[in-house]
Design a protein around this motif. Sequence first.
Motif, PDB file in Angstrom:
ATOM      1  N   LEU A 125      38.914  18.820  18.815  1.00  0.00           N
ATOM      2  CA  LEU A 125      37.645  19.145  18.171  1.00  0.00           C
ATOM      3  C   LEU A 125      37.854  19.932  16.879  1.00  0.00           C
ATOM      4  CD1 LEU A 125      35.554  20.224  21.321  1.00  0.00           C
ATOM      5  CD2 LEU A 125      35.789  17.951  20.290  1.00  0.00           C
ATOM      6  N   ARG A 141      27.996  22.803  19.457  1.00  0.00           N
ATOM      7  CA  ARG A 141      29.206  22.164  19.956  1.00  0.00           C
ATOM      8  C   ARG A 141      29.258  22.100  21.478  1.00  0.00           C
ATOM      9  NH1 ARG A 141      33.890  22.911  15.559  1.00  0.00           N
ATOM     10  NH2 ARG A 141      34.258  20.826  16.372  1.00  0.00           N
ATOM     11  N   GLU A 182      29.960  18.629  22.712  1.00  0.00           N
ATOM     12  CA  GLU A 182      31.347  18.235  22.454  1.00  0.00           C
ATOM     13  C   GLU A 182      32.290  18.813  23.509  1.00  0.00           C
ATOM     14  OE1 GLU A 182      32.573  18.086  18.039  1.00  0.00           O
ATOM     15  OE2 GLU A 182      31.062  19.662  18.168  1.00  0.00           O
ATOM     16  N   LYS A 193      31.765  17.010  26.802  1.00  0.00           N
ATOM     17  CA  LYS A 193      32.356  15.670  26.750  1.00  0.00           C
ATOM     18  C   LYS A 193      33.868  15.747  26.819  1.00  0.00           C
ATOM     19  CE  LYS A 193      32.456  11.413  24.034  1.00  0.00           C
ATOM     20  NZ  LYS A 193      31.958  10.719  22.800  1.00  0.00           N
ATOM     21  N   LEU A 194      34.448  16.717  26.124  1.00  0.00           N
ATOM     22  CA  LEU A 194      35.900  16.890  26.141  1.00  0.00           C
ATOM     23  C   LEU A 194      36.404  17.097  27.563  1.00  0.00           C
ATOM     24  CD1 LEU A 194      38.559  17.275  24.514  1.00  0.00           C
ATOM     25  CD2 LEU A 194      38.000  19.720  24.406  1.00  0.00           C
TER      26      LEU A 194
END
Length: 281
Positions: free
Chosen positions: A222, A267, A270, A273-274
């Motif tokens: 990221l 974020r 993100e 999802k990571l």
Amino acid sequence: MAQVVAVLGKGVVDPSQPILLADDLGPVRGDGLFETINVRQGVAWQLEPHLERMARSAAKMDIELPSLASIRELCEQALTAFGTESEGALRLICTRGLETGSAPTLWATLNPVPDSQRNARRDGLKLLELSLGYPADARARSPWLLGGAKTTSYAVTMSAIRYAQSKGYDDALWTSEDGYLLEGPTSTLVWLNGETLYTVPSDTGILIGTTAAFLFENAHELGLKVGEERIRPADLTAVDGAWMTSSVRGVAPVRSLDNVELNQSPRTAELQKLAGFPTPE
């Protein structure tokens, strides 16, 4: 009642039947350790880091953990019985054994992740600051306090959660006696400041979270750097975003601490999802 129960050396058993003897030191004295592992599509996510942490906890407690190969086999038995349709929480429990002396007792349970835990990924958490009663470095210099071990002695942990919820909060965030943030009763504090993702140093005796560790190992995807530092409650209000991470709840944004609203980072999605945690609609 657990959906799936599996016992080392016996495999999957009827969850309605007893599996412990009355003098097992797990229920008698809380003398044991455990791990809880997220299950996705029938696979135990981050199984090896969990087993490595379980071995570290056993070493701190002088418990002779059964072989990791036998524990992996136990996990596979439970996973096969659970299937692939639901997100699950696989709990491994190991006690010291019988009060009269025996080999350790080890079993697994596997249940769907509760909606309340999944919803926290979407709705966030309202946290209450609670003192743990120790200075930040007390557990590091006092190994008998078992800092960094995931033990079954959870009465204080559950009491903290119940107290926070009785006051209208979702969960607690422990602080040290000298005023530093530490960890949640069942989760790890992570925050973003600029382009750096931070967590609390392990020398404070916190449990090193496997989900937080995964985020830190992969934060470069990221474009983020990582770091550790001690932080006071007032300073958390100035960061760009904060999350509580765990294997069951996943990555849940902190909405407020002691009714003080915190900044919400764009974020969050993100990070979720990571780490592969699905967020409810």
